[in-house]
Motif scaffolding. Structure first.
Motif, short mmCIF file in Angstrom:
data_model
loop_
_atom_site.label_atom_id
_atom_site.label_comp_id
_atom_site.label_asym_id
_atom_site.label_seq_id
_atom_site.Cartn_x
_atom_site.Cartn_y
_atom_site.Cartn_z
N LEU A 284 47.49 11.12 -31.80
CA LEU A 284 46.07 11.39 -31.58
C LEU A 284 45.33 10.20 -30.98
O LEU A 284 45.71 9.04 -31.18
CB LEU A 284 45.39 11.76 -32.90
N VAL A 285 44.26 10.53 -30.27
CA VAL A 285 43.24 9.56 -29.88
C VAL A 285 41.92 10.12 -30.39
O VAL A 285 41.57 11.27 -30.10
CB VAL A 285 43.17 9.38 -28.35
N GLN B 104 40.90 6.28 -18.34
CA GLN B 104 40.91 5.01 -19.07
C GLN B 104 42.27 4.71 -19.68
O GLN B 104 42.75 3.57 -19.65
CB GLN B 104 39.85 5.07 -20.17
N LEU B 105 42.92 5.74 -20.22
CA LEU B 105 44.20 5.54 -20.90
C LEU B 105 45.40 5.82 -20.00
O LEU B 105 46.54 5.56 -20.40
CB LEU B 105 44.28 6.44 -22.14
N GLY B 106 45.16 6.37 -18.82
CA GLY B 106 46.27 6.70 -17.94
C GLY B 106 47.13 7.81 -18.48
O GLY B 106 48.35 7.81 -18.29
N GLN B 107 46.51 8.79 -19.16
CA GLN B 107 47.24 9.90 -19.78
C GLN B 107 46.70 11.23 -19.28
O GLN B 107 45.79 11.81 -19.89
CB GLN B 107 47.15 9.83 -21.30
N PRO B 108 47.24 11.74 -18.18
CA PRO B 108 46.71 12.98 -17.61
C PRO B 108 46.95 14.22 -18.46
O PRO B 108 46.33 15.26 -18.22
CB PRO B 108 47.44 13.09 -16.26
N VAL C 85 44.58 15.14 -28.32
CA VAL C 85 46.01 15.23 -28.65
C VAL C 85 46.81 14.66 -27.48
O VAL C 85 46.59 15.02 -26.32
CB VAL C 85 46.43 16.69 -28.91
N ARG C 86 47.77 13.79 -27.80
CA ARG C 86 48.58 13.15 -26.75
C ARG C 86 49.70 14.05 -26.23
O ARG C 86 49.94 14.10 -25.03
CB ARG C 86 49.20 11.86 -27.30
N ALA D 223 49.07 23.04 -32.60
CA ALA D 223 48.98 22.79 -34.05
C ALA D 223 47.63 22.18 -34.41
O ALA D 223 47.00 22.57 -35.40
CB ALA D 223 50.12 21.87 -34.48
N TYR D 224 47.18 21.20 -33.63
CA TYR D 224 45.90 20.56 -33.93
C TYR D 224 44.72 21.47 -33.58
O TYR D 224 43.72 21.51 -34.31
CB TYR D 224 45.79 19.23 -33.18
#
Length: 301
Positions: free
Chosen positions: A98-99, A127-131, A150-151, A158-159
């Protein structure tokens, strides 16, 4: 197997995937898109094709590309002009799953309408480089506070189900007028409906579908700090229930009456904060509790 886009991601916003009809009278892809996307002017579609922002499995499709029945294409649409929201996203927590952030007032959670780049999702992906980052839930644009992202794609459902099935305990803080004759704490229940295209939600007769516990934490200078604990999640529920009690939340542009706000006016933020989120993690089984680090402007003065 679902093929992935060959189109570059613009501002962390993936292109839109479209499947062409299996039959059609169009000679060119351009003719089909002009008819299929009526909200976009023809010259805008021409520009998108000329700039390589419409792509197929093998690369860009130009102005003379033929219409191919059943083909899959990806369209990177033009982004609307947006007024930058001059408040940062604050990271509250990060781990492998998670973030968690503190979203500022005026920033939308996800792209919608005229808010695309100026959203928490796009900012955070960049910002996090997580598309592949996605929110587990949404928070109104005018409300500040905690939002969970959710990453891992395989854990999104689930989340998200935790929030959809109301298995998350939420606490909000609000600043609103004091009303000496109002007896608190109390639980407010009512039936709330929200019509598409209508700014305000409304209460109507019938079986209650919304419930909020309201308590007064402190008061000074005619204003109170309230803790709001919703047990349901109707649109604008907290704002509607506070207005029903005769203590509309300070800075509210919708309740009790709709007030127009000039684009770019970031004064008078809604004094509502998503302050606490608590739940049992569906992946690890651990008890999670997150607390906002933001403060409501009118209470901190």
């Amino acid at each position: 197997m679902r093929r992935k886009s060959t189109s570059p991601v613009q501002h962390a916003i993936p292109p839109t995937r479209l499947r062409l009809p299996s039959t059609g009278r169009w000679e060119t892809l351009r003719d089909h898109l002009v008819e299929r996307l009526p909200k976009l002017p023809a010259d805008c579609i021409d520009r998108m094709l000329a700039e390589g922002r419409v792509r197929g499995c093998d690369g860009p499709l130009g102005l003379d590309a033929p219409f191919v029945p059943g083909a899959v294409i990806w369209v990177q649409r033009e982004l609307p002009e947006e007024v930058p929201v001059p408040f940062p996203i604050e990271l509250v927590h990060q781990d492998d799953e998670l973030v968690v952030i503190d979203k500022p007032h005026f920033l939308a959670t996800t792209p919608r309408g005229g808010h695309v780049v100026e959203t928490a999702l796009v900012r955070l992906r960049t910002q996090l480089g997580q598309p592949e980052l996605v929110p587990a839930h949404r928070l109104d644009r005018m409300t500040a506070g905690l939002v969970v992202f959710v990453r891992k794609p395989e854990h999104r459902g689930a989340y998200q189900r935790l929030f959809q099935q109301r298995m998350v305990r939420k606490e909000y803080l609000a600043v609103a007028p004091c009303k000496p004759e109002l007896i608190l704490p109390r639980t407010v229940r009512s039936r709330i409906s929200k019509q598409p295209g209508v700014l305000q939600a409304r209460e109507e007769p019938g079986e209650p579908n919304s419930e909020t516990h309201v308590e007064l934490l402190g008061q000074r200078s005619g204003k109170g700090l309230y803790r709001l604990v919703p047990r349901t999640g109707r649109t604008h529920q907290l704002r509607v229930h506070m207005n029903r009690l005769g203590i509309p939340i300070c800075g509210d542009d919708l309740y009790p009456v709709v007030q127009q706000r000039v684009p770019g006016d970031f004064s008078r933020p809604l004094q509502l904060l998503a302050a606490v989120l608590e739940f049992t993690d569906p992946i690890t089984g651990a008890r999670r509790r997150f607390e906002s680090r933001l403060r409501l402007q009118l209470w901190e003065r």
